[in-house]
Every structure is written in C-alpha cells, then in structure tokens.
Write a protein that holds these residues in place. Sequence first.
Motif, mmCIF file in Angstrom:
data_model
loop_
_atom_site.group_PDB
_atom_site.id
_atom_site.type_symbol
_atom_site.label_atom_id
_atom_site.label_comp_id
_atom_site.label_asym_id
_atom_site.label_seq_id
_atom_site.Cartn_x
_atom_site.Cartn_y
_atom_site.Cartn_z
ATOM 1 N N TYR A 331 0.858 -1.190 0.000
ATOM 2 C CA TYR A 331 0.000 0.000 0.000
ATOM 3 C C TYR A 331 0.892 1.236 0.000
ATOM 4 O O TYR A 331 1.693 1.442 0.907
ATOM 5 C CB TYR A 331 -0.910 -0.012 1.229
ATOM 6 C CG TYR A 331 -1.863 1.172 1.297
ATOM 7 C CD1 TYR A 331 -3.066 1.172 0.604
ATOM 8 C CD2 TYR A 331 -1.528 2.301 2.048
ATOM 9 C CE1 TYR A 331 -3.930 2.250 0.657
ATOM 10 C CE2 TYR A 331 -2.388 3.388 2.104
ATOM 11 C CZ TYR A 331 -3.589 3.361 1.412
ATOM 12 O OH TYR A 331 -4.435 4.450 1.457
ATOM 13 N N SER A 355 -3.004 7.761 -3.162
ATOM 14 C CA SER A 355 -2.652 6.452 -2.615
ATOM 15 C C SER A 355 -3.033 5.377 -3.616
ATOM 16 O O SER A 355 -3.902 5.574 -4.470
ATOM 17 C CB SER A 355 -3.359 6.203 -1.276
ATOM 18 O OG SER A 355 -4.763 6.206 -1.456
ATOM 19 N N THR A 356 -2.345 4.241 -3.515
ATOM 20 C CA THR A 356 -2.642 3.111 -4.385
ATOM 21 C C THR A 356 -2.427 1.830 -3.603
ATOM 22 O O THR A 356 -1.537 1.760 -2.741
ATOM 23 C CB THR A 356 -1.762 3.143 -5.647
ATOM 24 O OG1 THR A 356 -2.135 2.080 -6.516
ATOM 25 C CG2 THR A 356 -0.294 3.014 -5.318
ATOM 26 N N GLU A 360 -3.846 -2.539 -7.934
ATOM 27 C CA GLU A 360 -4.249 -1.325 -8.650
ATOM 28 C C GLU A 360 -3.100 -0.808 -9.515
ATOM 29 O O GLU A 360 -1.928 -0.930 -9.156
ATOM 30 C CB GLU A 360 -4.668 -0.227 -7.678
ATOM 31 C CG GLU A 360 -5.927 -0.554 -6.897
ATOM 32 C CD GLU A 360 -6.344 0.562 -5.959
ATOM 33 O OE1 GLU A 360 -7.461 0.515 -5.455
ATOM 34 O OE2 GLU A 360 -5.523 1.488 -5.729
ATOM 35 N N THR A 362 -1.693 2.660 -11.089
ATOM 36 C CA THR A 362 -1.757 4.123 -11.065
ATOM 37 C C THR A 362 -0.817 4.667 -12.126
ATOM 38 O O THR A 362 0.382 4.363 -12.098
ATOM 39 C CB THR A 362 -1.350 4.673 -9.681
ATOM 40 O OG1 THR A 362 -2.257 4.161 -8.702
ATOM 41 C CG2 THR A 362 -1.396 6.187 -9.671
ATOM 42 N N ALA A 520 1.074 -3.355 -6.251
ATOM 43 C CA ALA A 520 0.712 -2.007 -6.707
ATOM 44 C C ALA A 520 1.629 -1.638 -7.872
ATOM 45 O O ALA A 520 2.820 -1.947 -7.847
ATOM 46 C CB ALA A 520 0.878 -1.010 -5.576
ATOM 47 N N ILE A 522 2.930 1.529 -10.310
ATOM 48 C CA ILE A 522 3.018 2.970 -10.625
ATOM 49 C C ILE A 522 3.675 3.061 -11.989
ATOM 50 O O ILE A 522 4.768 2.540 -12.198
ATOM 51 C CB ILE A 522 3.883 3.741 -9.592
ATOM 52 C CG1 ILE A 522 3.435 3.428 -8.168
ATOM 53 C CG2 ILE A 522 3.840 5.229 -9.868
ATOM 54 C CD1 ILE A 522 2.067 3.901 -7.818
ATOM 55 N N ASP A 535 -6.285 2.001 -13.302
ATOM 56 C CA ASP A 535 -7.344 2.237 -12.314
ATOM 57 C C ASP A 535 -7.472 3.719 -11.982
ATOM 58 O O ASP A 535 -8.558 4.196 -11.675
ATOM 59 C CB ASP A 535 -7.052 1.455 -11.036
ATOM 60 C CG ASP A 535 -7.073 -0.048 -11.283
ATOM 61 O OD1 ASP A 535 -8.149 -0.576 -11.595
ATOM 62 O OD2 ASP A 535 -5.997 -0.663 -11.198
ATOM 63 N N ARG A 536 -6.359 4.405 -12.006
ATOM 64 C CA ARG A 536 -6.407 5.866 -11.829
ATOM 65 C C ARG A 536 -5.268 6.483 -12.637
ATOM 66 O O ARG A 536 -4.195 5.893 -12.757
ATOM 67 C CB ARG A 536 -6.332 6.270 -10.358
ATOM 68 C CG ARG A 536 -4.987 6.162 -9.698
ATOM 69 C CD ARG A 536 -5.006 6.626 -8.258
ATOM 70 N NE ARG A 536 -5.993 5.934 -7.468
ATOM 71 C CZ ARG A 536 -5.860 4.688 -7.017
ATOM 72 N NH1 ARG A 536 -4.753 4.012 -7.288
ATOM 73 N NH2 ARG A 536 -6.798 4.120 -6.314
#
Length: 575
Positions: A331, A355-356, A360, A362, A520, A522, A535-536
Amino acid sequence: MIKLFKDLKAFTAGIIAVFIFVFLQSIADLYLPTLMADIVNNGMLQGDIGYIWRVGVVMLAVAGGGAIVSIISSFLSSRIAMGFGKNLRNKIFSRVESYSLHTFEEIGTASLITRTTNDITQIQTVLVMMLRMMVSAPMMGIGGIIMAVSMNRGLTIILAVALPILVIFIATVARKVIPLFKAIQKKIDKLNLVSRENLTGIRVIRAFNRIDDEKKRFDEANLDLTNTAIKANKMMAAMMPVIMLIMNLTTVAIIWFGSIRIDLGDLQIGDMMAFLQYAMHIMMALLMLSMMFVMIPRAQASAVRINEVLDMKPEITDPLNPKKPEIQKGYLEFKEVTFSYPGAENPAIKDISFSTAPGEVTAIIGGTGSGKSTLIYLIPRFYDVDHGSVSIGGIDVREMAQEDLRSRIGFVSQKAVLFTGSIMENIQYGKENATEEEVKHAAEVAQASEFISSMEKGLYSEIAQGGVNVSGGQKQRLSIARALIRKPEIYVFDDSFSALDFKTDARLRTALKRETADAAVIMVAQRVSSIMDADRIIVLDQGEIVDIGTHKELLKNCDIYREIVASQLSQEELA
C-alpha cells in the motif's frame, strides 16, 4: 594525508619490519666506507694482503646483507602501499554507493573516477617513498655527518658551504613546482570529463557531425594538461643537473683540500676516500628528502580530494530503529509531498497526495518537466521529500532501512541500463539466486523470450558494455524482466515502454496485468494508449496534480488530459 594514513594500522607489523630492514640497510651503507678506509690505510699502503682479504670478506658480507635487506624492504613497502591503495579504493567505492543522487552529481562521475584511480596512485607512490626514505634519509644524513666529522673535522667546512646551497636551491624549485603538481590533478579531472563525454556520446557526436569540434575540445584539455606537466617536469629535470653539479664541485673541493692535508700528513688516503663517500651519502640523503617533499604536496592535494569523498556525509541514511510494514503490504501513499532540487527557485513537485493499493495500476502523465520522474524517485528514496511523507504499508519510507525498502520495489528506470555479462546475469541482477526457470518466466512476461531465443547462446548470450549490441526496445524488455523476477510489492515503471512498438506494448501490458495482480503498479507514461486501462490516472502540470481519475473521467473533466489525448489519438480511437 595523515587522516588517510590512520588506515595503515592494519599494516603495523609490515611497517615495523620495513623500518627495521631499512635501518639495517642504512647501517650497512654507513659501515662500508669505513671498511674501505681500513683496507686502503692498513692493507694496501702497508702491503698486507692478508688484511685486505679479511676485511674484503667482511665488506662483501656487509654489502650482500645490505642488498638482501634492501630487496626485502622494497618488497614489503610495495606490498603495504598496494594493500593500502586497495582498501582505500574499496572505502571510496562503498562511500560513493551510499550517496544520494544529488551528492553523486555534485562531485561528478569524471572526478570520482580520477580520485579512485590517479589520486590513490599518487598516495601509493608517496607511501612507498616514505616507508623507504623516512628512516633511510635522516639516518644517512645524520650518520654521514657524524662519520665525516670523525674522519676529519677540517674537511667538514666544505660540507658547511655546499649543503646550505643545496638546500636553498631545492627549496626554491619545490616552491615553484608544488602548485603545478596540484593543478595537474584538476586538469586530469577535466581531461577525464571530456573523454567520458566523447565516448558515451559518440552516436550524438557523429549524428551531428561534430567530430572535429570534439577533437578540438579534447586537444585543448589534453594540451592544457600536457603543458602544465611539461612545465613541472622541466623544473624537476633542471634540478638534477644542478644538484649533480653541486655534488661534483663538492667532490672536487674535497679531493683538492684533502690532497693538501694528505701532503701535510694530517689525513690518510683511505680516510679521504671514506670522507668523500660520506659527503655523497649526506647529499643523496638531502636529495631523497627533497624528492619526498616535492611529491608529498602532490599526494596531499590528492588526499584532500579523497577526503572530500570520504567526509561527505550521505544525505539519505537509515534510521536507528528501522520499521517494517507488517500490514497493508504494497500500500503506497503520498501525503502532501513537496520536493525541490537543491538551488532550484521553485519546487519540482508540490502538495502531491494520492494512494494506491495492491492490485491497482496508477498511471502518471503530463508534459515535459511536469515532475513525473521526480515523483517516482521519492518512492525508493533516491531523494527525500522536503515536506509531507511517502509511506509504504503505513510506514514512512524514511523510517525504513533502505535495503528493506528497495527490496519491496521493482524499479525500471527511464533509461534502460544493462551491465556487461550474459542476459541471464542481467535478469538475475533483480534476484541473485533466481533459477533458470524463473529467469525464463520473467523474460517471457517481459516479451523478451523471442529475441533471446534467436540469439546464438540464448540466455547465456553476452551483453556488450552499455548494451550496445541490443536495441532500445530489447534493453527495455530486459530491464522489465529484471524487475519482474523480484516479485516485489510495488512496481515502478518510468516511461519504460517508450521504445516498444504498439503490438509488443499491448502484449506486454496484458502479460503484466496477470503477473502484477497482487502488487501495486506505478506507471509513468507519455503514450496514452499504455495507460487507458489504469485504475487511476494522475495528470501533472508544473509539479502539481491537475486531476485524478480514470481515462473516461479525465476526458470529461480535464482539459490538459484531453489535449494530450487529442495530440496522440484519432477521433475514431477517442470514440
């Protein structure tokens, strides 16, 4: 330099042994002229052949013993200097590895290479001289004076005139040559810098047809170093003939006035010959000391440069009691993060919060200079934030051990870097004990299997220095495989798909989605097609977050994102 020599404690026994052997050698050298005087006075002049043989055998034994201890002391002093240099290089390399990127860039790669090689060589050279001459030169000088006075006090007047002249001359030369030796080290830095830029940038130089300009730049740096070195060496070269002239004139004076004293019966021939040798010993001792004192300032300049590296405290250090994320592994959270590069007028990123979680994706997108790469450099603590916090699993990264933090991250940099060695070794760089099956799986997910299998030795094919024997896209895929094999909690991709064609890009993203399902992700990207399914998506502009949302949400609400998309996709693709 004394500060560096504290590390010689590990060689204490060897240094003591060198000093003992040098002491014995000096004793032997000082004793030989006396034996020679005895042979001449009591053997040759008296016609006593037996005495000549007896003392001659002693002379041979003394000379042989002196030669043996000289060889041993030379061997030991060289070994100590090389060992000291090896330890010092290791120390510098370890310290440089602990630097932040800012500290590393502040000194410069070319200068660090010079300090690790040429500067340490200067210190090694002086260390050998000091070990050999620190005992020998003073002992030969003082012992020579004592022995010369014992032979004949009258002739010492010649030495009282010659020695001050020699000292004044050596001091004058040293005063002029020392600043030149200091300047040489800086000019070597400059030459290394130009050479490195030329070698690493050869493609750009050729592409822009600037080979002649770069030759000129190299010639200027090379000529500057050469002229300074020639100037220094001219002075050193001129010093020797003058010293030899002083020594020869002293020899002539000793023989001249000695012959007068012999004629008067105040001096024996053997004593004059011994006095002559002691005079030479004294002058040679002065010459050795002068050489040492000329070399010491150059080594001192090198020692200062080395101490700069060793004394520079790392900006990023581990906490005394590092913490480990026990829950919420993977996280990642940015909370009001602001960061400025040293000397910059404005922050590179400002008030970044998002946050991710594991599973997920990002994505970060924005124009050139918007702070995308800077943002992700804060995750593995390449830099520390000025304000706010970056946390993993609820723990601020500054409260974690750097090794533990980075073991949780699979980082793929914007510029794909490969090391000399096999493809297998390059992928295993991410996990040292990875099996061949794990390497093959990582390569397959990274879409590198096809080109690897087409190479003659497959996974064991060699990568040339800088990866020049593979394409940009192949480099990126191998870098991605290197990150995948770690199976980290967080994957960070810094525009790592830019060199891939659309087909390979699509296949890679599909495979990554399965592989990174529990981590996660990035992802910094310039290509919109690479991040549409994220996802974002975080849109950055001038270091600040403009908007956060999905592809569809941003198309509706964010003008900057719409501009980026419109510049890359057709109307049909947008629909």
